[in-house]
Design a protein around this motif. Structure first.
Motif, PDB file in Angstrom:
ATOM      1  N   PRO A  68       5.984  17.753   5.689  1.00 50.46           N
ATOM      2  CA  PRO A  68       6.001  19.022   4.944  1.00 50.46           C
ATOM      3  C   PRO A  68       4.731  19.814   5.209  1.00 50.46           C
ATOM      4  O   PRO A  68       3.687  19.245   5.535  1.00 50.46           O
ATOM      5  N   GLU A  69       4.832  21.130   5.083  1.00 48.86           N
ATOM      6  CA  GLU A  69       3.706  22.003   5.408  1.00 48.86           C
ATOM      7  C   GLU A  69       3.190  22.700   4.157  1.00 48.86           C
ATOM      8  O   GLU A  69       3.896  22.868   3.162  1.00 48.86           O
ATOM      9  N   LEU A  70       1.939  23.121   4.246  1.00 47.79           N
ATOM     10  CA  LEU A  70       1.301  23.877   3.174  1.00 47.79           C
ATOM     11  C   LEU A  70       0.364  24.882   3.811  1.00 47.79           C
ATOM     12  O   LEU A  70      -0.375  24.542   4.746  1.00 47.79           O
ATOM     13  N   ALA A  82      -4.077  21.125   6.418  1.00 46.93           N
ATOM     14  CA  ALA A  82      -3.636  19.869   7.022  1.00 46.93           C
ATOM     15  C   ALA A  82      -2.930  18.999   5.986  1.00 46.93           C
ATOM     16  O   ALA A  82      -3.385  18.860   4.851  1.00 46.93           O
ATOM     17  N   VAL A  83      -1.799  18.407   6.373  1.00 43.62           N
ATOM     18  CA  VAL A  83      -1.040  17.490   5.527  1.00 43.62           C
ATOM     19  C   VAL A  83      -0.994  16.149   6.247  1.00 43.62           C
ATOM     20  O   VAL A  83      -0.495  16.053   7.359  1.00 43.62           O
ATOM     21  N   LYS A  84      -1.543  15.115   5.586  1.00 47.46           N
ATOM     22  CA  LYS A  84      -1.755  13.830   6.253  1.00 47.46           C
ATOM     23  C   LYS A  84      -1.017  12.707   5.526  1.00 47.46           C
ATOM     24  O   LYS A  84      -1.533  12.115   4.583  1.00 47.46           O
ATOM     25  N   GLY A 104      -8.621  26.060  -7.339  1.00 46.08           N
ATOM     26  CA  GLY A 104      -9.669  26.716  -6.568  1.00 46.08           C
ATOM     27  C   GLY A 104     -10.513  25.754  -5.771  1.00 46.08           C
ATOM     28  O   GLY A 104     -11.210  26.162  -4.838  1.00 46.08           O
ATOM     29  N   LYS A 105     -10.447  24.479  -6.122  1.00 48.65           N
ATOM     30  CA  LYS A 105     -11.203  23.448  -5.395  1.00 48.65           C
ATOM     31  C   LYS A 105     -10.295  22.283  -4.992  1.00 48.65           C
ATOM     32  O   LYS A 105     -10.212  21.927  -3.834  1.00 48.65           O
ATOM     33  N   GLN A 106      -9.646  21.699  -5.996  1.00 49.32           N
ATOM     34  CA  GLN A 106      -8.843  20.510  -5.763  1.00 49.32           C
ATOM     35  C   GLN A 106      -7.360  20.849  -5.603  1.00 49.32           C
ATOM     36  O   GLN A 106      -6.861  21.808  -6.197  1.00 49.32           O
ATOM     37  N   LEU A 107      -6.679  20.008  -4.827  1.00 50.45           N
ATOM     38  CA  LEU A 107      -5.239  20.098  -4.645  1.00 50.45           C
ATOM     39  C   LEU A 107      -4.599  18.808  -5.153  1.00 50.45           C
ATOM     40  O   LEU A 107      -5.124  17.712  -4.939  1.00 50.45           O
ATOM     41  N   LEU A 108      -3.477  18.946  -5.831  1.00 52.88           N
ATOM     42  CA  LEU A 108      -2.665  17.806  -6.245  1.00 52.88           C
ATOM     43  C   LEU A 108      -1.215  18.184  -6.017  1.00 52.88           C
ATOM     44  O   LEU A 108      -0.754  19.211  -6.518  1.00 52.88           O
ATOM     45  N   ALA A 109      -0.501  17.366  -5.263  1.00 51.87           N
ATOM     46  CA  ALA A 109       0.874  17.709  -4.902  1.00 51.87           C
ATOM     47  C   ALA A 109       1.804  16.541  -5.185  1.00 51.87           C
ATOM     48  O   ALA A 109       1.432  15.367  -5.054  1.00 51.87           O
ATOM     49  N   TRP A 126      -0.055  13.341  -3.389  1.00 48.63           N
ATOM     50  CA  TRP A 126      -0.997  13.827  -2.382  1.00 48.63           C
ATOM     51  C   TRP A 126      -2.181  14.487  -3.093  1.00 48.63           C
ATOM     52  O   TRP A 126      -1.997  15.241  -4.042  1.00 48.63           O
ATOM     53  N   THR A 127      -3.382  14.208  -2.633  1.00 48.39           N
ATOM     54  CA  THR A 127      -4.569  14.839  -3.188  1.00 48.39           C
ATOM     55  C   THR A 127      -5.466  15.317  -2.058  1.00 48.39           C
ATOM     56  O   THR A 127      -5.330  14.884  -0.905  1.00 48.39           O
ATOM     57  N   GLY A 128      -6.402  16.200  -2.384  1.00 55.33           N
ATOM     58  CA  GLY A 128      -7.344  16.672  -1.371  1.00 55.33           C
ATOM     59  C   GLY A 128      -7.912  18.023  -1.721  1.00 55.33           C
ATOM     60  O   GLY A 128      -7.880  18.461  -2.883  1.00 55.33           O
ATOM     61  N   THR A 129      -8.407  18.708  -0.712  1.00 54.63           N
ATOM     62  CA  THR A 129      -8.946  20.057  -0.841  1.00 54.63           C
ATOM     63  C   THR A 129      -8.429  20.880   0.328  1.00 54.63           C
ATOM     64  O   THR A 129      -7.944  20.325   1.323  1.00 54.63           O
TER      65      THR A 129
END
Length: 376
Positions: A68-70, A82-84, A104-109, A126-129
Motif C-alpha cells: 500500500p502507498e501513502l 516510504a512504506v516498509k 504533524g510528527k508521528q504516523l500511526l496506520a 504501522w508506525t513511523g514519521t
C-alpha cells in the motif's frame, strides 16, 4: 374599443409574465459545486488525513499484491512516504488502509487484508514519521485474532499517547468497545473494559464504530442498544475518555428518534457528529463540557445502515457534510436551523472520505477517485 382592447391585452400579458416569474424557483436554487479530479497516479485513494495545511492520501492497488502507498499532496505535487512491510508478514503486502493518524510528527496506520480459511480481516499496524517512513510492526495472531475477536476501525494519536480502537468479545455479553495501547517492545495490548462505560451488559450493548480525538480525550461514536422485556431500542451515542484510556463516560445523543446511529465525527474545539435517525441524515454537536444537542432543520436525506458518511468538516462557523442521494454526490452546508443542499458536477460513486485544509480546499474520495473543490 380597439384601443381599450389593446390596453387590456397588454395588461394581461404583463400580469401573466409577472405571475410566471414569481412561480419560477430556478433562480432560488443554489449553484452546483464543481469538483476537479486530482491525479494520484494509477492507485486508488482510500483514506484522507488532514493536519494543518498538510494532506495525507492513503492508496491501494486493487487486485494486486502491491505494498500500500501513502503520500503527501500539496497543490498537485505528490510526495511519497516510504512504506516498509516486514518481509515475514504476508498480509502487510496486501493491506488496505483503514485509518491513518498524523499529528504533524508521528504516523500511526491501521491496515487490513482478508485472509485465512474464513477470509477474516488480518490486521497490520504501522508506525513511523514522514521522514523515516511507515514501518510495519508485526503482532502475534492473538493480538487482533482468535475466537472472541471483533473489529478494528480507527488509529488515533493524542498528546498522551497512541491507541487503536475496535471491539472484542464481551466480558459479560455481546461485544465490548476495545482499546489497544502500544508496549515498549512494539507489541499492542488489549485493555480491560470491565466496569467501564465500554463494557456491554445484559441490559445494554455498546456499539461504537468510529474513533477520533478531542484534546487529551478519545471520542468514540456509534450506538447503544437497550434491552428490556419487550423493548429493544437503538440510540446514537458517544463514548469519551478523560485522557487516553481513562475516565470513560457514555453520552446518549439527544432526540435519537425510534432508531439512530452516529457514524462519524470531526472534533476541533468541539465535535460535529453525523449519522442517522429514523432513516434520515442527522447531525449532532458535542461541546468540550460533554453537552450534546441535535441540530435542527437538517434536510430529509435518506441514510441507512449500509451507507458510509464522510466525516463532516467545519469551515469557519459552517458545517459541511457530503452525502450521496439518488446516486449523486450532494453537499449539505449550514448551521443549526439553516441549511443549503447543493448538487455536484464531477464526482460519481459513493463518497467515503472528506478533508478540509485551511485554504478552504475540500478534498473528497468518491468512487475510486480523489476530487477537490474550494468552498466559498
Amino acid at each position: 374599443m380597439r384601443r381599450f382592447a389593446a390596453v387590456a391585452m397588454l395588461l394581461l400579458a404583463t400580469l401573466t409574465a409577472c405571475s410566471d416569474k414569481s412561480g419560477d424557483k430556478s433562480g432560488d436554487e443554489p449553484k452546483a459545486i464543481a469538483w476537479t479530479k486530482v491525479d494520484v497516479g494509477p492507485a486508488e485513494p482510500v483514506t484522507l488525513t488532514a493536519h494543518d495545511s498538510q494532506l495525507l492520501v492513503g492508496l491501494r492497488h486493487r487486485g494486486a499484491k502491491v505494498v500500500p502507498e501513502l503520500e503527501f499532496l500539496d497543490n498537485g505535487k505528490r510526495t511519497p512516504i516510504a512504506v516498509k512491510p516486514n518481509p515475514a508478514s504476508p498480509y502487510a503486502f496486501e493491506a488496505i488502509w483503514y485509518s491513518i493518524a498524523y499529528d504533524g510528527k508521528q504516523l500511526l496506520a491501521l491496515g487490513g487484508a482478508a485472509g485465512g480459511a474464513h477470509s477474516n480481516t488480518r490486521w497490520t499496524v504501522w508506525t513511523g514519521t514522514p521522514q523515516t517512513g511507515l514501518v510495519e510492526r508485526p503482532q502475534n495472531f492473538f493480538t487482533f485474532g482468535g475466537q472472541t475477536a471483533g473489529d478494528l476501525y480507527s488509529a488515533v494519536l493524542t498528546p498522551s499517547g497512541s491507541a487503536l480502537l475496535g471491539s472484542w468479545g464481551g466480558v459479560q455479553t455481546g461485544n465490548d468497545a476495545m482499546v489497544w495501547l502500544p508496549q515498549s517492545n512494539g507489541m499492542w495490548t488489549r485493555q480491560d473494559p470491565s466496569k467501564t462505560a465500554l463494557q456491554s451488559t445484559p441490559s445494554l450493548l455498546v456499539g461504537p464504530g468510529f474513533g477520533t480525538t478531542l484534546g487529551e480525550s478519545i471520542v468514540l461514536v456509534g450506538s447503544q442498544v437497550r434491552l428490556a422485556p419487550g423493548v429493544v431500542a437503538q440510540e446514537a451515542a458517544v463514548w469519551r475518555s478523560a485522557k487516553l484510556d481513562t475516565g470513560w463516560k457514555r453520552i446518549v445523543l439527544p432526540e435519537p428518534g425510534s432508531r439512530s446511529q452516529a457514524d462519524t465525527a470531526t472534533c476541533t474545539t468541539d465535535c460535529v457528529i453525523s449519522g442517522y435517525a429514523d432513516g434520515q441524515l442527522a447531525i449532532w454537536q458535542l461541546d468540550a463540557s460533554g453537552t450534546a444537542k441535535r441540530l435542527h432543520g437538517v434536510p430529509a436525506i435518506p441514510v441507512g445502515d449500509e451507507d458510509k458518511l464522510p466525516a463532516p468538516v467545519v469551515d469557519g462557523g459552517k458545517i459541511v457534510q457530503v452525502v450521496a442521494q439518488d446516486n449523486k454526490v450532494k453537499v449539505l452546508s449550514g448551521q443549526d436551523g439553516q441549511w443549503t443542499v447543493q448538487d455536484s458536477t464531477g464526482p460519481s460513486g459513493a463518497p467515503t472520505a472528506a478533508a478540509l485544509l485551511p485554504d478552504h480546499k475540500l478534498y473528497l474520495i468518491a468512487g475510486t477517485s480523489l476530487w477537490q473543490t474550494t468552498l466559498s
